[in-house]
Design an enzyme around this catalytic site. Structure first.
Site, mmCIF file in Angstrom:
data_model
loop_
_atom_site.group_PDB
_atom_site.id
_atom_site.type_symbol
_atom_site.label_atom_id
_atom_site.label_comp_id
_atom_site.label_asym_id
_atom_site.label_seq_id
_atom_site.Cartn_x
_atom_site.Cartn_y
_atom_site.Cartn_z
ATOM 1 N N ASP A 25 -5.572 -9.021 7.466
ATOM 2 C CA ASP A 25 -4.797 -8.198 8.392
ATOM 3 C C ASP A 25 -4.249 -9.052 9.532
ATOM 4 O O ASP A 25 -4.908 -9.991 9.984
ATOM 5 C CB ASP A 25 -5.696 -7.084 8.945
ATOM 6 C CG ASP A 25 -4.911 -6.001 9.665
ATOM 7 O OD1 ASP A 25 -3.678 -5.937 9.486
ATOM 8 O OD2 ASP A 25 -5.530 -5.226 10.411
ATOM 9 N N HIS A 42 3.907 -12.928 6.576
ATOM 10 C CA HIS A 42 3.367 -12.878 5.219
ATOM 11 C C HIS A 42 3.426 -14.254 4.553
ATOM 12 O O HIS A 42 2.503 -14.653 3.842
ATOM 13 C CB HIS A 42 4.131 -11.854 4.382
ATOM 14 C CG HIS A 42 4.000 -10.445 4.894
ATOM 15 N ND1 HIS A 42 2.770 -9.841 5.094
ATOM 16 C CD2 HIS A 42 4.933 -9.524 5.239
ATOM 17 C CE1 HIS A 42 2.960 -8.616 5.550
ATOM 18 N NE2 HIS A 42 4.252 -8.401 5.646
ATOM 19 N N LEU A 136 -14.738 -20.262 -9.771
ATOM 20 C CA LEU A 136 -14.510 -19.120 -8.905
ATOM 21 C C LEU A 136 -13.633 -18.079 -9.597
ATOM 22 O O LEU A 136 -12.638 -18.425 -10.236
ATOM 23 C CB LEU A 136 -13.819 -19.578 -7.621
ATOM 24 C CG LEU A 136 -13.364 -18.469 -6.652
ATOM 25 C CD1 LEU A 136 -14.560 -17.890 -5.901
ATOM 26 C CD2 LEU A 136 -12.309 -18.999 -5.682
#
Length: 250
Positions: A25, A42, A136
Protein backbone atom coordinates in the site's frame (compact mmCIF):
# COMPACT_ATOMS: atom_id res chain seq x y z
CA UNK A 1 16.72 -9.32 -10.22
CA UNK A 2 20.23 -10.57 -10.73
CA UNK A 3 22.99 -10.81 -8.17
CA UNK A 4 20.43 -9.79 -5.53
CA UNK A 5 19.15 -13.35 -5.56
CA UNK A 6 22.25 -15.01 -4.15
CA UNK A 7 21.23 -17.39 -1.37
CA UNK A 8 22.26 -16.62 2.17
CA UNK A 9 23.79 -19.68 3.81
CA UNK A 10 23.28 -18.23 7.27
CA UNK A 11 19.86 -19.15 8.67
CA UNK A 12 19.22 -15.68 9.98
CA UNK A 13 15.69 -16.37 11.13
CA UNK A 14 15.66 -19.90 12.53
CA UNK A 15 12.37 -19.25 14.32
CA UNK A 16 11.09 -17.01 11.58
CA UNK A 17 8.05 -17.32 9.33
CA UNK A 18 7.75 -19.82 6.51
CA UNK A 19 5.12 -17.85 4.60
CA UNK A 20 4.91 -14.05 4.49
CA UNK A 21 2.11 -12.06 2.87
CA UNK A 22 2.37 -8.36 2.07
CA UNK A 23 -0.34 -5.78 1.43
CA UNK A 24 1.57 -3.38 -0.79
CA UNK A 25 0.00 0.00 0.00
CA UNK A 26 1.08 3.58 -0.64
CA UNK A 27 2.02 3.76 -4.33
CA UNK A 28 -0.45 6.56 -5.05
CA UNK A 29 0.54 8.63 -2.03
CA UNK A 30 4.22 8.15 -2.86
CA UNK A 31 3.60 9.48 -6.37
CA UNK A 32 1.61 12.43 -5.02
CA UNK A 33 4.44 13.28 -2.62
CA UNK A 34 6.80 13.26 -5.60
CA UNK A 35 4.47 15.44 -7.69
CA UNK A 36 4.01 12.60 -10.19
CA UNK A 37 1.12 10.63 -11.69
CA UNK A 38 -0.19 7.63 -9.71
CA UNK A 39 1.15 5.19 -12.30
CA UNK A 40 4.67 6.43 -11.45
CA UNK A 41 4.11 5.13 -7.94
CA UNK A 42 3.06 1.74 -9.28
CA UNK A 43 6.17 1.59 -11.48
CA UNK A 44 8.36 2.49 -8.50
CA UNK A 45 6.58 -0.24 -6.56
CA UNK A 46 7.86 -2.87 -8.99
CA UNK A 47 11.38 -2.18 -7.70
CA UNK A 48 10.18 -2.88 -4.18
CA UNK A 49 8.72 -6.16 -5.38
CA UNK A 50 12.16 -7.10 -6.67
CA UNK A 51 13.74 -6.22 -3.33
CA UNK A 52 11.11 -8.17 -1.38
CA UNK A 53 11.49 -11.26 -3.55
CA UNK A 54 15.28 -11.08 -3.31
CA UNK A 55 15.07 -10.85 0.47
CA UNK A 56 12.65 -13.78 0.63
CA UNK A 57 14.93 -15.93 -1.51
CA UNK A 58 18.11 -15.10 0.38
CA UNK A 59 16.42 -15.72 3.73
CA UNK A 60 14.91 -19.00 2.51
CA UNK A 61 11.24 -18.29 2.94
CA UNK A 62 9.02 -21.02 1.56
CA UNK A 63 6.40 -18.64 0.20
CA UNK A 64 5.83 -14.94 -0.36
CA UNK A 65 2.37 -13.66 -1.28
CA UNK A 66 1.92 -10.12 -2.61
CA UNK A 67 -1.42 -8.32 -2.87
CA UNK A 68 -1.09 -6.67 -6.27
CA UNK A 69 -4.65 -6.01 -7.46
CA UNK A 70 -7.79 -6.61 -5.44
CA UNK A 71 -11.21 -7.40 -6.84
CA UNK A 72 -12.25 -3.94 -5.62
CA UNK A 73 -9.49 -2.15 -7.57
CA UNK A 74 -11.62 -2.24 -10.72
CA UNK A 75 -13.45 0.73 -9.16
CA UNK A 76 -10.40 2.93 -9.70
CA UNK A 77 -10.30 5.35 -12.67
CA UNK A 78 -10.33 3.44 -15.98
CA UNK A 79 -7.06 5.04 -17.10
CA UNK A 80 -5.26 3.87 -13.97
CA UNK A 81 -6.66 0.34 -14.28
CA UNK A 82 -5.54 0.17 -17.92
CA UNK A 83 -2.08 1.37 -16.99
CA UNK A 84 -1.89 -1.20 -14.21
CA UNK A 85 -2.79 -4.00 -16.65
CA UNK A 86 -0.03 -2.88 -19.01
CA UNK A 87 2.40 -2.68 -16.11
CA UNK A 88 1.42 -6.23 -15.12
CA UNK A 89 2.18 -7.51 -18.63
CA UNK A 90 5.50 -5.66 -18.66
CA UNK A 91 6.48 -7.01 -15.25
CA UNK A 92 5.70 -10.59 -16.27
CA UNK A 93 7.74 -10.23 -19.46
CA UNK A 94 10.71 -8.57 -17.78
CA UNK A 95 10.94 -10.56 -14.55
CA UNK A 96 9.86 -14.15 -15.22
CA UNK A 97 13.17 -15.31 -16.71
CA UNK A 98 15.07 -14.04 -13.68
CA UNK A 99 12.57 -15.69 -11.34
CA UNK A 100 13.00 -18.95 -13.22
CA UNK A 101 16.79 -18.67 -13.14
CA UNK A 102 16.66 -18.37 -9.35
CA UNK A 103 14.34 -21.36 -8.88
CA UNK A 104 11.28 -19.27 -7.95
CA UNK A 105 7.86 -20.74 -8.70
CA UNK A 106 5.43 -18.02 -9.77
CA UNK A 107 1.70 -18.39 -9.26
CA UNK A 108 -1.11 -15.91 -9.82
CA UNK A 109 -3.98 -16.32 -7.37
CA UNK A 110 -7.37 -14.77 -8.04
CA UNK A 111 -10.02 -14.73 -10.75
CA UNK A 112 -7.95 -13.98 -13.85
CA UNK A 113 -10.91 -14.46 -16.22
CA UNK A 114 -11.62 -10.72 -16.13
CA UNK A 115 -8.19 -9.90 -17.54
CA UNK A 116 -7.78 -9.53 -21.29
CA UNK A 117 -6.61 -12.50 -23.37
CA UNK A 118 -3.09 -11.07 -23.75
CA UNK A 119 -2.54 -10.84 -20.00
CA UNK A 120 -4.09 -14.24 -19.37
CA UNK A 121 -1.69 -15.77 -21.88
CA UNK A 122 1.31 -14.05 -20.23
CA UNK A 123 0.19 -15.46 -16.88
CA UNK A 124 -0.16 -18.95 -18.32
CA UNK A 125 3.30 -18.82 -19.90
CA UNK A 126 4.96 -17.50 -16.73
CA UNK A 127 3.36 -20.14 -14.51
CA UNK A 128 4.18 -22.90 -16.97
CA UNK A 129 7.84 -21.84 -17.21
CA UNK A 130 8.36 -21.85 -13.43
CA UNK A 131 6.00 -24.62 -12.30
CA UNK A 132 8.75 -27.19 -11.67
CA UNK A 133 10.88 -24.87 -9.55
CA UNK A 134 11.17 -25.88 -5.90
CA UNK A 135 12.59 -22.76 -4.27
CA UNK A 136 10.49 -19.82 -3.14
CA UNK A 137 6.84 -19.89 -4.20
CA UNK A 138 5.87 -16.35 -5.20
CA UNK A 139 2.11 -15.81 -5.20
CA UNK A 140 0.81 -12.65 -6.85
CA UNK A 141 -2.77 -11.94 -5.79
CA UNK A 142 -4.42 -10.33 -8.82
CA UNK A 143 -8.16 -9.69 -9.08
CA UNK A 144 -8.21 -11.45 -5.74
CA UNK A 145 -10.51 -11.02 -2.78
CA UNK A 146 -10.74 -13.09 0.36
CA UNK A 147 -14.53 -13.27 0.11
CA UNK A 148 -14.30 -14.39 -3.53
CA UNK A 149 -11.86 -17.12 -2.48
CA UNK A 150 -14.22 -18.45 0.20
CA UNK A 151 -17.31 -18.26 -2.02
CA UNK A 152 -15.43 -20.07 -4.81
CA UNK A 153 -14.60 -22.88 -2.38
CA UNK A 154 -18.15 -23.03 -0.98
CA UNK A 155 -19.57 -23.35 -4.50
CA UNK A 156 -17.32 -26.35 -5.11
CA UNK A 157 -18.55 -27.95 -1.88
CA UNK A 158 -22.17 -27.25 -2.86
CA UNK A 159 -21.52 -28.98 -6.18
CA UNK A 160 -20.12 -32.04 -4.42
CA UNK A 161 -23.15 -32.17 -2.13
CA UNK A 162 -25.54 -31.83 -5.08
CA UNK A 163 -23.78 -34.68 -6.89
CA UNK A 164 -23.95 -36.90 -3.82
CA UNK A 165 -20.16 -37.03 -3.43
CA UNK A 166 -20.29 -35.29 -0.04
CA UNK A 167 -22.87 -35.20 2.74
CA UNK A 168 -23.44 -31.90 4.62
CA UNK A 169 -22.47 -33.56 7.92
CA UNK A 170 -19.09 -34.48 6.37
CA UNK A 171 -18.14 -30.85 5.79
CA UNK A 172 -15.25 -29.94 8.07
CA UNK A 173 -12.83 -27.05 8.29
CA UNK A 174 -10.33 -28.97 6.17
CA UNK A 175 -12.99 -29.51 3.50
CA UNK A 176 -13.11 -25.82 2.72
CA UNK A 177 -9.46 -25.00 3.37
CA UNK A 178 -8.47 -27.64 0.83
CA UNK A 179 -10.39 -25.78 -1.87
CA UNK A 180 -8.99 -22.30 -1.25
CA UNK A 181 -6.02 -20.61 -2.89
CA UNK A 182 -2.58 -21.75 -1.68
CA UNK A 183 -4.01 -24.83 0.08
CA UNK A 184 -0.82 -26.74 -0.73
CA UNK A 185 1.46 -24.21 0.99
CA UNK A 186 2.42 -23.52 4.58
CA UNK A 187 -0.11 -21.28 6.35
CA UNK A 188 0.58 -17.56 6.30
CA UNK A 189 2.65 -16.75 9.39
CA UNK A 190 3.21 -13.03 8.95
CA UNK A 191 1.21 -10.29 7.23
CA UNK A 192 2.99 -7.01 6.52
CA UNK A 193 1.07 -3.91 5.49
CA UNK A 194 2.85 -0.81 4.29
CA UNK A 195 1.47 2.71 4.00
CA UNK A 196 0.30 3.27 7.56
CA UNK A 197 -3.19 1.73 7.27
CA UNK A 198 -4.34 -0.89 9.78
CA UNK A 199 -6.84 -3.07 7.97
CA UNK A 200 -6.98 -6.35 6.03
CA UNK A 201 -8.73 -5.04 2.90
CA UNK A 202 -10.33 -8.40 2.01
CA UNK A 203 -6.96 -10.15 1.77
CA UNK A 204 -6.63 -13.89 2.52
CA UNK A 205 -9.43 -13.81 5.09
CA UNK A 206 -9.27 -17.54 5.77
CA UNK A 207 -5.53 -18.07 5.36
CA UNK A 208 -4.44 -15.41 7.89
CA UNK A 209 -6.65 -16.57 10.77
CA UNK A 210 -3.62 -17.04 13.06
CA UNK A 211 -1.06 -14.88 11.31
CA UNK A 212 0.93 -12.19 13.07
CA UNK A 213 0.56 -8.63 11.74
CA UNK A 214 3.19 -5.98 11.19
CA UNK A 215 2.20 -2.46 10.16
CA UNK A 216 4.61 0.17 8.91
CA UNK A 217 4.16 3.78 7.80
CA UNK A 218 6.68 3.20 5.00
CA UNK A 219 5.03 3.62 1.60
CA UNK A 220 5.44 0.61 -0.67
CA UNK A 221 7.93 2.17 -3.15
CA UNK A 222 10.23 2.86 -0.17
CA UNK A 223 9.95 -0.68 1.20
CA UNK A 224 13.41 -2.24 1.30
CA UNK A 225 15.42 -5.02 2.91
CA UNK A 226 15.78 -3.10 6.17
CA UNK A 227 12.03 -2.73 6.59
CA UNK A 228 11.49 -6.39 5.71
CA UNK A 229 14.18 -7.36 8.21
CA UNK A 230 12.48 -5.26 10.88
CA UNK A 231 9.23 -7.14 10.31
CA UNK A 232 11.03 -10.48 10.50
CA UNK A 233 12.74 -9.47 13.74
CA UNK A 234 9.44 -8.36 15.24
CA UNK A 235 7.89 -11.69 14.29
CA UNK A 236 10.71 -13.63 15.94
CA UNK A 237 9.86 -11.95 19.26
CA UNK A 238 6.14 -12.70 19.09
CA UNK A 239 4.60 -15.39 21.27
CA UNK A 240 2.28 -17.33 18.99
CA UNK A 241 -0.60 -19.07 20.78
CA UNK A 242 -2.92 -20.15 17.94
CA UNK A 243 -5.92 -19.58 20.19
CA UNK A 244 -4.37 -21.16 23.28
CA UNK A 245 -3.67 -19.53 26.62
CA UNK A 246 -0.39 -17.90 27.50
CA UNK A 247 1.99 -19.76 29.82
CA UNK A 248 0.68 -19.49 33.34
CA UNK A 249 -2.90 -19.15 32.12
CA UNK A 250 -2.81 -15.38 31.47
Amino acid sequence: MSSEYQSNTDDQYGAGPRHVAIIMDGNGRWAKNQGKLRISGHKAGVKSVRRAVSFAVSNKLEALTLYAFSSENWNRPAQEVMALMELFVWALDSEVKSLHKHNVRLRIIGDIRRFNARLQERIRQAEELTQQNNGLTLNIAANYGGRWDIIHGVRQIAGQVREGVLRPDQIEEDTLSGLLCMNDLAPVDLVIRTGGEHRISNFLLWQIAYAEFYFTDVLWPDFDEQVFEGAMNAFSHRERRFGGAAPGGA
